[in-house]
Motif scaffolding. Sequence first.
Motif, PDB file in Angstrom:
ATOM      1  N   ARG A  12       0.830  -1.221   0.000  1.00 56.42           N
ATOM      2  CA  ARG A  12       0.000   0.000   0.000  1.00 56.42           C
ATOM      3  C   ARG A  12       0.857   1.262   0.000  1.00 56.42           C
ATOM      4  NH1 ARG A  12      -4.917  -1.784   4.053  1.00 56.42           N
ATOM      5  NH2 ARG A  12      -5.741  -3.345   2.634  1.00 56.42           N
ATOM      6  N   LEU A  13       1.945   1.242   0.746  1.00 57.03           N
ATOM      7  CA  LEU A  13       2.844   2.394   0.761  1.00 57.03           C
ATOM      8  C   LEU A  13       3.499   2.555  -0.614  1.00 57.03           C
ATOM      9  CD1 LEU A  13       4.259   4.708   2.221  1.00 57.03           C
ATOM     10  CD2 LEU A  13       5.973   3.047   3.010  1.00 57.03           C
ATOM     11  N   ARG A  14       3.924   1.456  -1.190  1.00 55.54           N
ATOM     12  CA  ARG A  14       4.523   1.492  -2.528  1.00 55.54           C
ATOM     13  C   ARG A  14       3.524   2.052  -3.544  1.00 55.54           C
ATOM     14  NH1 ARG A  14       5.273  -3.478  -2.839  1.00 55.54           N
ATOM     15  NH2 ARG A  14       7.241  -3.560  -1.710  1.00 55.54           N
ATOM     16  N   GLU A  15       2.278   1.575  -3.491  1.00 58.15           N
ATOM     17  CA  GLU A  15       1.234   2.061  -4.400  1.00 58.15           C
ATOM     18  C   GLU A  15       1.010   3.557  -4.216  1.00 58.15           C
ATOM     19  OE1 GLU A  15      -2.188  -0.369  -3.594  1.00 58.15           O
ATOM     20  OE2 GLU A  15      -1.192  -2.182  -4.348  1.00 58.15           O
ATOM     21  N   ARG A  16       0.981   4.022  -2.978  1.00 61.56           N
ATOM     22  CA  ARG A  16       0.773   5.450  -2.705  1.00 61.56           C
ATOM     23  C   ARG A  16       1.926   6.278  -3.277  1.00 61.56           C
ATOM     24  NH1 ARG A  16      -2.135   9.880  -2.430  1.00 61.56           N
ATOM     25  NH2 ARG A  16      -1.503  11.311  -0.797  1.00 61.56           N
ATOM     26  N   GLY A  17       3.143   5.848  -3.015  1.00 57.30           N
ATOM     27  CA  GLY A  17       4.302   6.577  -3.525  1.00 57.30           C
ATOM     28  C   GLY A  17       4.315   6.661  -5.035  1.00 57.30           C
ATOM     29  N   LEU A  18       4.006   5.557  -5.696  1.00 59.33           N
ATOM     30  CA  LEU A  18       3.973   5.550  -7.161  1.00 59.33           C
ATOM     31  C   LEU A  18       2.824   6.418  -7.690  1.00 59.33           C
ATOM     32  CD1 LEU A  18       4.765   1.779  -7.798  1.00 59.33           C
ATOM     33  CD2 LEU A  18       6.261   3.738  -8.320  1.00 59.33           C
ATOM     34  N   ALA A  19       1.673   6.379  -7.011  1.00 58.30           N
ATOM     35  CA  ALA A  19       0.513   7.147  -7.460  1.00 58.30           C
ATOM     36  C   ALA A  19       0.752   8.651  -7.397  1.00 58.30           C
ATOM     37  CB  ALA A  19      -0.716   6.785  -6.626  1.00 58.30           C
ATOM     38  N   ILE A  20       1.503   9.106  -6.391  1.00 58.11           N
ATOM     39  CA  ILE A  20       1.722  10.552  -6.259  1.00 58.11           C
ATOM     40  C   ILE A  20       3.056  10.995  -6.859  1.00 58.11           C
ATOM     41  CG2 ILE A  20       0.172  10.799  -4.303  1.00 58.11           C
ATOM     42  CD1 ILE A  20       2.598  10.899  -2.461  1.00 58.11           C
ATOM     43  N   GLY A  21       3.836  10.049  -7.354  1.00 54.45           N
ATOM     44  CA  GLY A  21       5.042  10.373  -8.102  1.00 54.45           C
ATOM     45  C   GLY A  21       6.232  10.826  -7.282  1.00 54.45           C
ATOM     46  N   VAL A  22       6.373  10.303  -6.059  1.00 58.92           N
ATOM     47  CA  VAL A  22       7.547  10.665  -5.267  1.00 58.92           C
ATOM     48  C   VAL A  22       8.708   9.737  -5.584  1.00 58.92           C
ATOM     49  CG1 VAL A  22       6.207  11.718  -3.398  1.00 58.92           C
ATOM     50  CG2 VAL A  22       6.809   9.284  -3.258  1.00 58.92           C
ATOM     51  N   LYS A  23       9.894  10.180  -5.264  1.00 61.70           N
ATOM     52  CA  LYS A  23      11.107   9.385  -5.494  1.00 61.70           C
ATOM     53  C   LYS A  23      11.420   8.490  -4.298  1.00 61.70           C
ATOM     54  CE  LYS A  23      14.904   8.395  -7.766  1.00 61.70           C
ATOM     55  NZ  LYS A  23      14.839   7.498  -8.887  1.00 61.70           N
ATOM     56  N   ILE A  24      11.084   8.989  -3.079  1.00 65.73           N
ATOM     57  CA  ILE A  24      11.356   8.252  -1.843  1.00 65.73           C
ATOM     58  C   ILE A  24      10.140   8.340  -0.937  1.00 65.73           C
ATOM     59  CG2 ILE A  24      12.872   8.002   0.171  1.00 65.73           C
ATOM     60  CD1 ILE A  24      14.908   9.810  -1.367  1.00 65.73           C
ATOM     61  N   ALA A  25       9.795   7.235  -0.284  1.00 67.00           N
ATOM     62  CA  ALA A  25       8.786   7.233   0.778  1.00 67.00           C
ATOM     63  C   ALA A  25       9.501   6.885   2.076  1.00 67.00           C
ATOM     64  CB  ALA A  25       7.676   6.235   0.484  1.00 67.00           C
ATOM     65  N   PHE A  26       9.531   7.841   3.005  1.00 61.94           N
ATOM     66  CA  PHE A  26      10.113   7.633   4.329  1.00 61.94           C
ATOM     67  C   PHE A  26       9.001   7.214   5.281  1.00 61.94           C
ATOM     68  CE2 PHE A  26      12.931  10.982   2.548  1.00 61.94           C
ATOM     69  CZ  PHE A  26      14.141  10.321   2.650  1.00 61.94           C
ATOM     70  N   PHE A  27       9.288   6.220   6.128  1.00 62.99           N
ATOM     71  CA  PHE A  27       8.267   5.758   7.063  1.00 62.99           C
ATOM     72  C   PHE A  27       8.921   5.124   8.280  1.00 62.99           C
ATOM     73  CE2 PHE A  27       9.336   2.111   4.558  1.00 62.99           C
ATOM     74  CZ  PHE A  27       9.088   0.991   5.326  1.00 62.99           C
ATOM     75  N   GLY A  28       8.118   4.805   9.271  1.00 59.22           N
ATOM     76  CA  GLY A  28       8.578   4.150  10.486  1.00 59.22           C
ATOM     77  C   GLY A  28       7.605   3.047  10.863  1.00 59.22           C
ATOM     78  N   HIS A  29       7.164   3.063  12.115  1.00 60.94           N
ATOM     79  CA  HIS A  29       6.126   2.196  12.676  1.00 60.94           C
ATOM     80  C   HIS A  29       6.580   0.772  12.978  1.00 60.94           C
ATOM     81  CE1 HIS A  29       2.110   1.130  13.863  1.00 60.94           C
ATOM     82  NE2 HIS A  29       1.919   0.309  12.848  1.00 60.94           N
ATOM     83  N   THR A  30       7.366   0.146  12.132  1.00 61.87           N
ATOM     84  CA  THR A  30       7.742  -1.257  12.358  1.00 61.87           C
ATOM     85  C   THR A  30       8.895  -1.398  13.349  1.00 61.87           C
ATOM     86  OG1 THR A  30       9.392  -1.330  10.586  1.00 61.87           O
ATOM     87  CG2 THR A  30       7.104  -1.828   9.974  1.00 61.87           C
ATOM     88  N   HIS A  31       9.620  -0.311  13.592  1.00 61.31           N
ATOM     89  CA  HIS A  31      10.823  -0.287  14.441  1.00 61.31           C
ATOM     90  C   HIS A  31      11.987  -1.045  13.813  1.00 61.31           C
ATOM     91  CE1 HIS A  31       9.045   1.151  18.495  1.00 61.31           C
ATOM     92  NE2 HIS A  31       8.227   1.488  17.512  1.00 61.31           N
ATOM     93  N   ARG A  32      11.834  -1.484  12.573  1.00 64.95           N
ATOM     94  CA  ARG A  32      12.891  -2.237  11.891  1.00 64.95           C
ATOM     95  C   ARG A  32      13.440  -1.438  10.706  1.00 64.95           C
ATOM     96  NH1 ARG A  32       8.757  -6.018  12.201  1.00 64.95           N
ATOM     97  NH2 ARG A  32       8.480  -5.893   9.957  1.00 64.95           N
ATOM     98  N   PRO A  33      14.764  -1.362  10.586  1.00 69.21           N
ATOM     99  CA  PRO A  33      15.338  -0.704   9.419  1.00 69.21           C
ATOM    100  C   PRO A  33      14.924  -1.443   8.143  1.00 69.21           C
ATOM    101  CG  PRO A  33      17.020  -1.071  11.093  1.00 69.21           C
ATOM    102  CD  PRO A  33      15.801  -1.834  11.523  1.00 69.21           C
TER     103      PRO A  33
END
Length: 154
Positions: A93-114
Amino acid sequence: MKILVVSDSHKKLNTLARMVEAERPDVMIHCGDHLRDGEELAKLFPDTPCSVVPGNCDFFTHGRPDELVTYLGRHPVLLTHGHKYQVKRTYDRLRERGLAIGVKIAFFGHTHRPYLEEGESLSLFNPGAAEDGRYGLVEIDGDRISFSHKSLDP
């Protein structure tokens, strides 16, 4: 341009300050869970621009957007905590969102894992949990973008 990326600091402001002092970034990004840490960090280092978004543990953030699209150099990027995209289950879903809005990088957290997924059109980057001393660095030089995961010495 050197960008410090943090998430999930959970009231470990001193740890964040150590990261900034160690790296001396040009820009700071805080991907939520504890948004106020990011705001306080911006006050401690007023000459370094800092962007913050709330996470699932950031209550009473009425009016604050769950995500932010900004530019790093000439590259559009998405900042989000990731919980609204269910990143603990899948990155689709994050990948789909990033591609839909045309960004180069999506930064996120929540999982606590790199996490790093480098793609030609989109890269996904999670620095890990700052409360555990983990953070990310992104260096941008024109079209060249490099990512690294780092952690503070105990």
